[in-house]
Design a protein around this motif. Structure first.
Motif, PDB file in Angstrom:
ATOM      1  N   UNK A 151       0.842  -1.192   0.000  1.00 24.65           N
ATOM      2  CA  UNK A 151       0.000   0.000   0.000  1.00 24.65           C
ATOM      3  C   UNK A 151       0.882   1.249   0.000  1.00 24.65           C
ATOM      4  N   UNK A 152       0.593   2.166  -0.902  1.00 21.48           N
ATOM      5  CA  UNK A 152       1.499   3.299  -1.101  1.00 21.48           C
ATOM      6  C   UNK A 152       0.934   4.644  -0.644  1.00 21.48           C
ATOM      7  N   UNK A 153      -0.320   4.678  -0.267  1.00 20.37           N
ATOM      8  CA  UNK A 153      -0.937   5.932   0.163  1.00 20.37           C
ATOM      9  C   UNK A 153      -1.490   5.784   1.571  1.00 20.37           C
ATOM     10  N   UNK A 154      -1.223   6.761   2.406  1.00 22.81           N
ATOM     11  CA  UNK A 154      -1.687   6.702   3.788  1.00 22.81           C
ATOM     12  C   UNK A 154      -3.201   6.645   3.862  1.00 22.81           C
ATOM     13  N   UNK A 155      -3.889   7.349   2.977  1.00 22.07           N
ATOM     14  CA  UNK A 155      -5.352   7.362   3.060  1.00 22.07           C
ATOM     15  C   UNK A 155      -5.984   6.063   2.574  1.00 22.07           C
ATOM     16  N   UNK A 156      -5.179   5.129   2.120  1.00 20.18           N
ATOM     17  CA  UNK A 156      -5.649   3.789   1.778  1.00 20.18           C
ATOM     18  C   UNK A 156      -5.108   2.739   2.762  1.00 20.18           C
ATOM     19  N   UNK A 157      -4.531   3.215   3.850  1.00 22.54           N
ATOM     20  CA  UNK A 157      -3.812   2.325   4.772  1.00 22.54           C
ATOM     21  C   UNK A 157      -4.623   1.993   6.017  1.00 22.54           C
ATOM     22  N   UNK A 158      -4.430   0.770   6.486  1.00 16.56           N
ATOM     23  CA  UNK A 158      -4.970   0.354   7.782  1.00 16.56           C
ATOM     24  C   UNK A 158      -3.825   0.380   8.786  1.00 16.56           C
ATOM     25  N   UNK A 159      -3.966   1.192   9.822  1.00 15.73           N
ATOM     26  CA  UNK A 159      -2.921   1.384  10.819  1.00 15.73           C
ATOM     27  C   UNK A 159      -3.304   0.724  12.142  1.00 15.73           C
ATOM     28  N   UNK A 160      -2.291   0.554  12.975  1.00 13.19           N
ATOM     29  CA  UNK A 160      -2.508   0.022  14.326  1.00 13.19           C
ATOM     30  C   UNK A 160      -1.795   0.916  15.326  1.00 13.19           C
ATOM     31  N   UNK A 161      -2.316   0.967  16.526  1.00 14.68           N
ATOM     32  CA  UNK A 161      -1.666   1.695  17.606  1.00 14.68           C
ATOM     33  C   UNK A 161      -2.109   1.117  18.942  1.00 14.68           C
ATOM     34  N   UNK A 162      -1.531   1.646  19.997  1.00  9.80           N
ATOM     35  CA  UNK A 162      -1.920   1.282  21.350  1.00  9.80           C
ATOM     36  C   UNK A 162      -1.798   2.496  22.242  1.00  9.80           C
ATOM     37  N   UNK A 163      -2.426   2.446  23.402  1.00 12.55           N
ATOM     38  CA  UNK A 163      -2.338   3.542  24.368  1.00 12.55           C
ATOM     39  C   UNK A 163      -1.439   3.104  25.519  1.00 12.55           C
ATOM     40  N   UNK A 164      -0.496   3.945  25.926  1.00 10.73           N
ATOM     41  CA  UNK A 164       0.414   3.571  27.012  1.00 10.73           C
ATOM     42  C   UNK A 164      -0.310   3.517  28.355  1.00 10.73           C
ATOM     43  N   UNK A 165       0.350   2.889  29.337  1.00 12.66           N
ATOM     44  CA  UNK A 165      -0.272   2.735  30.645  1.00 12.66           C
ATOM     45  C   UNK A 165      -0.444   4.060  31.379  1.00 12.66           C
ATOM     46  N   UNK A 166       0.294   5.087  30.983  1.00 13.62           N
ATOM     47  CA  UNK A 166       0.145   6.395  31.633  1.00 13.62           C
ATOM     48  C   UNK A 166      -0.854   7.288  30.898  1.00 13.62           C
ATOM     49  N   UNK A 167      -1.682   6.689  30.062  1.00 15.36           N
ATOM     50  CA  UNK A 167      -2.611   7.464  29.240  1.00 15.36           C
ATOM     51  C   UNK A 167      -3.508   8.374  30.076  1.00 15.36           C
ATOM     52  N   UNK A 168      -3.949   7.902  31.230  1.00 14.13           N
ATOM     53  CA  UNK A 168      -4.878   8.692  32.037  1.00 14.13           C
ATOM     54  C   UNK A 168      -4.230   9.961  32.590  1.00 14.13           C
ATOM     55  N   UNK A 169      -2.933   9.925  32.801  1.00 10.48           N
ATOM     56  CA  UNK A 169      -2.250  11.089  33.365  1.00 10.48           C
ATOM     57  C   UNK A 169      -1.597  11.965  32.301  1.00 10.48           C
ATOM     58  N   UNK A 170      -1.474  11.451  31.074  1.00 12.79           N
ATOM     59  CA  UNK A 170      -0.834  12.223  29.994  1.00 12.79           C
ATOM     60  C   UNK A 170      -1.537  11.922  28.675  1.00 12.79           C
TER      61      UNK A 170
END
Length: 268
Positions: A151-170
């Motif tokens: 896949x060569x275009x970001x708007x055609x891309x499926x991305x993944x992420x996660x939230x860190x354990x300090x998400x509630x404080x930052x």
């Protein structure tokens, strides 16, 4: 100086990681059917009895085969060895998923030699998928070669992420970046296990991945597997990736500069 045993068994590092990851993965899968004893390292950072049992199994297997190697494990921390080899272990990546019965988790085992990850193995027991890589030898899923997507275009891309354990404080920078990518990508998934996100990138299920707040055991094996499958991996600002720096941007390579541009815009 490496011991005679290390020299004799130097060709068996990958086999050892595979064997122990399979055994540990089957163990946590069996234990998933039981009620769990849960303790907390932080407000949202869980540990179950399965994490502890899996880690003990892997450590015991490494010590039996390579007694002078060092070990860095999520629950027990670091145990320095006499050699320059360091095993990096996440015995159950996706513990919160596991504790809630959400079947997305796995076992991650990597071997570092003189600061370089040379072996990476991740086993996802629910799908019975074994991902393996050795430095310079490619990446494999159940023995078959894998490559990142094209896949060569970001708007055609499926991305993944996660939230860190300090998400509630930052939360601010996490939300800013999540919003930035949400407006520029086709979709984002947050499955709750960085290791699984990286191997999914490696075999083309995801086109890109980013996350803050990661530990070496979250990135070591999955990062090598993704890189050997053709991924480009950096820090958030594009500098060289380091498993001891708690952030990562990984992609199929084609969309990497587009991802870095979103990060820059999000924080400028």
């Amino acid at each position: 100086m490496e011991s005679t045993k290390n020299t004799k068994d130097s060709g068996n590092f990958l086999n050892t990681a595979v064997e122990l990851a399979l055994h540990a993965g089957q163990l946590i899968k069996r234990m998933a059917k039981q009620s769990h004893t849960i303790t907390f390292k932080g407000a949202v950072d869980l540990v179950t009895e399965a994490d502890v049992a899996s880690e003990a199994l892997v450590i015991a297997g490494i010590k039996e085969r390579f007694p002078d190697h060092g070990i860095l494990a999520e629950e027990k921390g670091i145990e320095q060895g006499e050699s320059e080899y360091l095993w990096i272990i996440d015995p159950l990546d996706g513990t919160t998923n596991y504790a809630h019965g959400f079947p997305v988790y796995g076992v991650s085992i990597a071997l570092e030699y003189r600061g370089e990850i040379t072996v990476g193995v991740v086993y996802e027991p629910n799908l019975d998928e074994l991902f393996t890589a050795e430095k310079g030898k490619g990446a494999f899923l159940n023995g078959a070669p894998i490559r990142v997507s094209e896949t060569r275009e970001l708007d055609r891309s499926l991305l993944a992420t996660g939230f860190p354990y300090n998400f509630r404080t930052d939360p601010d920078r996490i939300i800013k970046l999540f919003t930035g990518f949400s407006l520029n990508a086709q979709g984002i998934r947050r499955a709750g296990a960085a290791t699984i996100d990286l191997i999914s990138l490696a075999c083309g299920r995801f086109d890109g991945f980013w996350e803050f707040g990661l530990k070496p055991w979250d990135m070591a094996a999955g990062g090598l597997i993704a890189a050997e499958a053709g991924a480009r991996i950096t820090r958030m600002e594009g500098r060289s990736y380091d498993i001891r720096v708690p952030e990562i941007v990984a992609s199929n390579g084609f969309i990497h500069d587009q991802m870095l541009a979103v990060i820059l815009r999000s924080f400028s």
